[in-house]
Scaffold this motif. Structure first.
Motif, mmCIF file in Angstrom:
data_model
loop_
_atom_site.group_PDB
_atom_site.id
_atom_site.type_symbol
_atom_site.label_atom_id
_atom_site.label_comp_id
_atom_site.label_asym_id
_atom_site.label_seq_id
_atom_site.Cartn_x
_atom_site.Cartn_y
_atom_site.Cartn_z
ATOM 1 N N LYS A 125 -18.381 4.156 5.161
ATOM 2 C CA LYS A 125 -18.124 2.747 5.453
ATOM 3 C C LYS A 125 -16.685 2.375 5.084
ATOM 4 C CE LYS A 125 -19.018 -1.448 3.350
ATOM 5 N NZ LYS A 125 -19.622 -1.971 2.136
ATOM 6 N N HIS A 126 -16.317 2.765 3.847
ATOM 7 C CA HIS A 126 -14.993 2.370 3.397
ATOM 8 C C HIS A 126 -13.897 3.058 4.194
ATOM 9 C CE1 HIS A 126 -16.220 -0.220 0.247
ATOM 10 N NE2 HIS A 126 -16.883 0.709 -0.415
ATOM 11 N N LEU A 135 -13.460 1.317 7.352
ATOM 12 C CA LEU A 135 -12.805 0.024 7.192
ATOM 13 C C LEU A 135 -11.335 0.186 6.814
ATOM 14 C CD1 LEU A 135 -15.414 -2.198 5.370
ATOM 15 C CD2 LEU A 135 -14.541 -2.435 7.675
ATOM 16 N N HIS A 136 -11.001 1.319 6.182
ATOM 17 C CA HIS A 136 -9.632 1.448 5.678
ATOM 18 C C HIS A 136 -8.774 2.392 6.490
ATOM 19 C CE1 HIS A 136 -11.191 -0.832 2.361
ATOM 20 N NE2 HIS A 136 -9.933 -1.096 2.062
ATOM 21 N N SER A 150 -6.809 1.215 8.057
ATOM 22 C CA SER A 150 -5.557 0.454 7.923
ATOM 23 C C SER A 150 -4.518 1.220 7.133
ATOM 24 C CB SER A 150 -5.845 -0.866 7.225
ATOM 25 O OG SER A 150 -6.355 -0.608 5.936
ATOM 26 N N PHE A 158 -7.539 -5.494 0.495
ATOM 27 C CA PHE A 158 -8.959 -5.737 0.756
ATOM 28 C C PHE A 158 -9.225 -6.888 1.723
ATOM 29 C CE2 PHE A 158 -8.737 -4.055 -3.651
ATOM 30 C CZ PHE A 158 -9.205 -2.801 -3.341
ATOM 31 N N SER A 177 -6.055 -6.479 5.285
ATOM 32 C CA SER A 177 -5.963 -5.148 5.871
ATOM 33 C C SER A 177 -7.182 -4.793 6.703
ATOM 34 C CB SER A 177 -5.761 -4.110 4.776
ATOM 35 O OG SER A 177 -6.938 -4.002 4.020
ATOM 36 N N LYS A 178 -8.282 -5.523 6.523
ATOM 37 C CA LYS A 178 -9.459 -5.248 7.359
ATOM 38 C C LYS A 178 -9.121 -5.436 8.833
ATOM 39 C CE LYS A 178 -13.099 -6.301 4.140
ATOM 40 N NZ LYS A 178 -13.678 -7.464 3.488
ATOM 41 N N TYR A 179 -8.174 -6.312 9.104
ATOM 42 C CA TYR A 179 -7.878 -6.615 10.495
ATOM 43 C C TYR A 179 -6.790 -5.723 11.062
ATOM 44 C CZ TYR A 179 -10.482 -10.627 8.894
ATOM 45 O OH TYR A 179 -11.441 -11.393 8.355
#
Lengths: 365, 554
Positions: A185-186, A189-190, A192, A333, A336-338
């Motif tokens: 998951k992380h 999400l990262h 980025s 956090f 940076s998700k976007y």
């Protein structure tokens, strides 16, 4: 004349690697330790692999439309209006990253070597370099990146090599940290972490050998993944994950460990140089991205008049967060998700659109 | 708009355009002086000797001007009045006496009848080897100004310009600023032709072209542009010629290559030297053979080699005469000393002011103890000492040689010994300054030394304000600047950035037989300098240089 100058693929590669690896000087390893405990390095690795997939679409898009940057491509595919909106999104993306990076690097220098200096002094010195560098054009920046690149890499190797006596591989256990699902998951999400690869979309038309654009991006991404993963892992095995998550700038702590006999101790001040160069190159690239994304989405022929205005804007935005921690949290956090949506999502959408467009073209023709 | 201009000015360091401050159209109409006077008095000579004499007298300002001498005589065999005119001091007396006057006055016996006396003189009477006939007044004047003698005969509208150049000059000497231990020991001097000839002695190739131009509408200094026709890129040669031509039309006086350099360089506001000035013919020849262009001027013992790159800071002539391990050792010493000369004082400032934790405790205690008695901050101390050292250096150049040793006494005793005992500076600082000074003498090029000397002060001030942050700011700024520099279209950091894998002579000098390609960044017409395998008896080595150069563009 100057705008016609081309950059070599090696130079572009080092620039991109620096863009994606500069974050290891900041709190990236700490954030990963927070997210994944002992498996923080795995998050980086997986995020890298995800971003490789994302990169594929960007690269195919750039290959399909050589001599055009991502903004021109989006205007070409989606039309003037939608293209401008996409360009504005890119502009905001670069603007945010530049500002946050400026703030974080300035704060990092204050914390590490210049505790009594006001942040604006540090920021203004950086901005001076950014303005000067950008006025001279991206080819100068890439040359500087290529010039310093090998030394930066050497410094990484030395830092990590000399901190190895303190390392303990057992600190990586349990190997999966919080478990496979959170890791997946992380890392998803990262992606980025590697979203700066989008700058390739900006500089691609300037690369001398267009056939090597794909490889340039790919190699730089792979090299950046290796550097990021290795640094995160090195930090995790040198300190343990709990202490890492409490260090704001773990790699700075890593350099403090270096001793060579009795004479060379505490050489972290020397590392300020490499740190500074990385920071300046990284911000230079991002700043260039900001300016180009603005000028190209609004069809300006010359970006130079924008430079001062953008520098002021970035300086102001960089001072908005109240504190260092707020900046780090914001960057790592919240916002940076976007990032991946922009740097990998938009190319994907454009890629899909371009396939449709091509079919449409064929049926017309 | 105005602000924009200020910004533009601030950052014009980046401009790529060659800028000539003097423009032919906006200025007075540029005319060569002799051409001017030619316009006044008519272009050509007349048949009347008296008239010609009057013309020449008025041009040269006779009888006020005592430099110009007119000798009247009669050519015995022709029974004609004649004169020679020359400049005293520029002409060789012996040549005039024995090659001009003696044959015309004494040796030409008998009686020759002719309507064209000058032809007879040309064909039979004057034995000089370089003799030229001309009708133009301008040629006569130029010839005289260069040291030739002009022979004018009554009844002839032509003059003979007899080469009698000969003036007092310095002999060929050792190069005083670029001495080597191993290698040729001769340098250029002020004699134009001797200089061009000494380059040609190294390259006995008919393709070596020496083009001669004149610069300065008033000084009309001779300038030689040397290049090898089938190596040097024609575009480069053309550009050099274009710039020199522009200067020669716009400015009145150019004495020396150093002055010319400022006129034709790409970035006049930059601190970096953009041309290699050398007083070694062997070095010029070695560069010509790689595709560079050399510019030499009369009266100048320095030749300009252009374009140049960062090698100006690092490479010396001797590198190529020593075996590769030795010369690489020297290169490393030089590379390190550039960093020392630039950064050591600023490092000291940064460490003492901001980063005390860097040095081992014992050393720090020693340094602090030494600094205890000193009443000034370290920054003031080091600026004071650096300034004194620059004083010694400049005074050493300017001081009359008779009282030369004084400098040593003043410098060493007063500034070193006494300043420490008076607690004005700390002894460690003296060591720092001394090492910096030594290191700055290692830099092989005189112009490059200036860059380093000036930048050192910038770094000291930056370090005084911001410690290592300031120093790294300075280093990055300088790197940005030199990465943007161009010298005649060649980026300053080539072949490092942009990278040319085939030209390995960057910091480390490759073995002489392992450099088959000429510098590709010069885009030479012929890249190949030697065969890939210059030592066929060796076993094939693994280090081949067939790596593709991707930066090459036709």
């Amino acid at each position: 004349m100057k705008n016609e100058m081309k950059i070599g693929h090696r130079e572009a590669l080092t620039l991109l690697v620096t863009l994606m690896s500069g974050q290891v000087f900041l709190s990236m390893p700490r954030n990963m330790a927070l997210l994944g405990d002992t498996a923080g390095w795995m998050i980086v690795l997986l995020a890298g692999i995800f971003s490789l997939i994302g990169y594929y679409f960007l690269a195919t898009l750039l290959e399909k439309y050589p001599d055009q940057d991502i903004l021109q491509i989006s205007q070409f595919i989606c039309g003037k209006f939608l293209g401008t909106i996409i360009g504005t999104v890119f502009f905001l993306f670069f603007l945010t990253i530049s500002s946050l990076m400026l703030r974080q690097f300035a704060e990092s220098f204050i914390i590490s070597i210049l505790p009594n200096t006001p942040i604006s002094v540090i920021s203004l010195f950086f901005l001076f370099l950014l303005i000067y560098g950008t006025l001279q054009g991206i080819e100068t920046l890439t040359r500087v990146a290529w010039f310093f690149g090998p030394y930066l890499l050497l410094a990484f190797i030395i830092t990590i090599g000399f901190s190895m006596p303190y390392a303990d591989l057992e600190l990586l256990l349990p190997i999966l940290g919080k478990g496979p699902l959170p890791i997946l998951k992380h890392s998803a999400l990262h992606t980025s972490l590697f979203s700066n690869i989008i700058l390739l979309g900006i500089i691609a038309p300037k690369i001398r050998e267009q056939t090597k654009t794909f490889r340039t991006g790919l190699y730089s991404l792979i090299l950046a993944i290796v550097i990021n993963t290795v640094v995160t892992a090195a930090v995790l095995i040198t300190f343990n994950y709990t202490s890492t998550s409490k260090l704001v700038f773990p790699i700075f702590q890593l350099t403090r460990l270096i001793t060579l006999g009795e004479f060379i101790q505490r050489v972290e001040a020397i590392f300020v140089f490499l740190w500074f160069f990385t920071a300046a190159i990284l911000m230079g690239g991002m700043f260039y991205g900001t300016i180009i994304s603005f000028s190209h989405s609004f069809g300006l022929s010359n970006y130079r008049p924008l430079v001062f205005a953008m520098a002021v804007l970035i300086f102001c935005i960089s001072l908005i967060p109240n504190s260092m921690t707020e900046t780090v949290n914001l960057d790592a956090f919240i916002i940076s998700k976007y990032y991946p949506l922009i740097s990998f999502g938009i190319p994907l959408l454009l890629w899909i659109a371009s396939r449709f467009k091509k079919k449409g073209d064929n049926s017309n023709g | 708009m105005k602000r924009n201009n200020i910004f533009r000015k601030l950052f014009q360091l980046t401009s790529n355009k060659p800028e000539f401050s003097l423009n032919a159209d906006s200025f007075n109409p540029p005319h060569n002086r002799p051409a001017d006077s030619g316009d006044e008095t008519g272009e050509c000579l007349t048949t009347s000797l008296a008239h010609n004499r009057k013309t020449l007298e008025s041009i040269f300002g006779l009888p006020t001007n005592k430099d110009v001498v007119i000798r009247d005589f009669t050519i015995t065999s022709l029974n004609k009045k004649a004169l020679i005119i020359y400049i005293d001091g520029l002409s060789d007396r012996n040549a005039q006496n024995f090659a001009v006057l003696q044959p015309l006055m004494l040796l030409s016996r008998g009686h020759l009848e002719t309507n064209e006396p000058i032809d007879i003189a040309y064909e039979r009477l004057v034995p000089g080897q370089q003799v030229e006939k001309t009708k133009k007044l301008e040629d006569v004047i130029n010839g005289i100004l260069e040291g030739s003698s002009a022979l004018l005969i009554d009844g002839s509208a032509e003059a003979m310009i007899i080469e009698t150049k000969g003036w007092e000059h310095r002999g060929i000497d050792r190069p005083s600023n670029e001495p080597v231990v191993r290698g040729p020991q001769e340098g250029f001097n002020e004699t134009f032709r001797a200089n061009t000839a000494s380059v040609r002695r190294y390259i006995k190739d008919p393709k070596l072209i020496t083009e001669i131009m004149r610069v300065g509408t008033r000084s009309r200094t001779l300038l030689a542009l040397m290049y090898i026709k089938d190596i040097a890129n024609p575009a480069l040669v053309k550009e050099v010629k274009r710039r020199i031509k522009s200067v020669s039309e716009t400015t009145d006086y150019i004495a020396e290559t150093g002055q010319l350099e400022e006129f034709i360089e790409d970035h006049p506001r930059s601190l970096m030297p953009q041309m290699l000035s050398t007083e070694r013919p062997d070095r010029v020849a070695a560069h010509l053979r790689e595709g560079y262009v050399a510019v030499m001027m009369a009266n100048s013992p320095y030749a300009l080699v252009l374009p140049t790159n960062f090698a100006i800071f690092l490479h010396a002539a001797e590198d190529y005469y020593l075996r590769w391990p030795f010369s690489n050792f020297l290169r490393f010493i030089r590379a390190i000393s550039i960093f020392i000369a630039l950064l050591l004082p600023s490092f000291y400032i940064a460490v003492v002011n901001y980063h005390q934790e860097m040095i081992p405790t014992d050393l720090m205690l020693a340094m602090t103890a030494a600094r205890e008695a000193v009443p000034f901050p370290a920054l003031v101390e080091i600026l004071f000492m650096e300034f004194s050292f620059e004083l010694i250096r400049e005074a050493g150049v300017r001081v009359p040689s008779i009282i030369g040793p004084t400098i040593g006494i003043v410098g060493a005793l007063i500034l070193g010994q006494a300043a420490v005992s008076a607690s004005i500076v700390s002894p460690i600082l003296i060591i720092i300054i001394a090492i910096t000074a030594l290191a700055s003498f290692v830099v092989p090029n005189y112009n490059a030394t200036f860059t380093i000397r000036i930048l050192r002060f910038l770094f000291i001030i930056l370090a005084g304000f911001l410690g290592f942050f300031g120093v790294s700011f300075g280093v990055f700024l300088i790197t940005l600047h030199i990465a943007n520099l161009n010298s005649f279209g060649v980026p300053f950091l080539t072949p490092i950035a942009p990278y040319h894998p085939q030209n390995k002579d960057r910091v480390i000098r490759p073995r002489a037989y392992d450099q088959p390609k000429r510098p590709i960044f010069l885009r030479p017409l012929d890249w190949i300098r030697q065969r890939d395998i210059s030592r066929p008896w060796d076993k094939p080595s693994s280090s081949s240089s067939d790596e593709g150069d991707d930066n090459y563009e036709e």
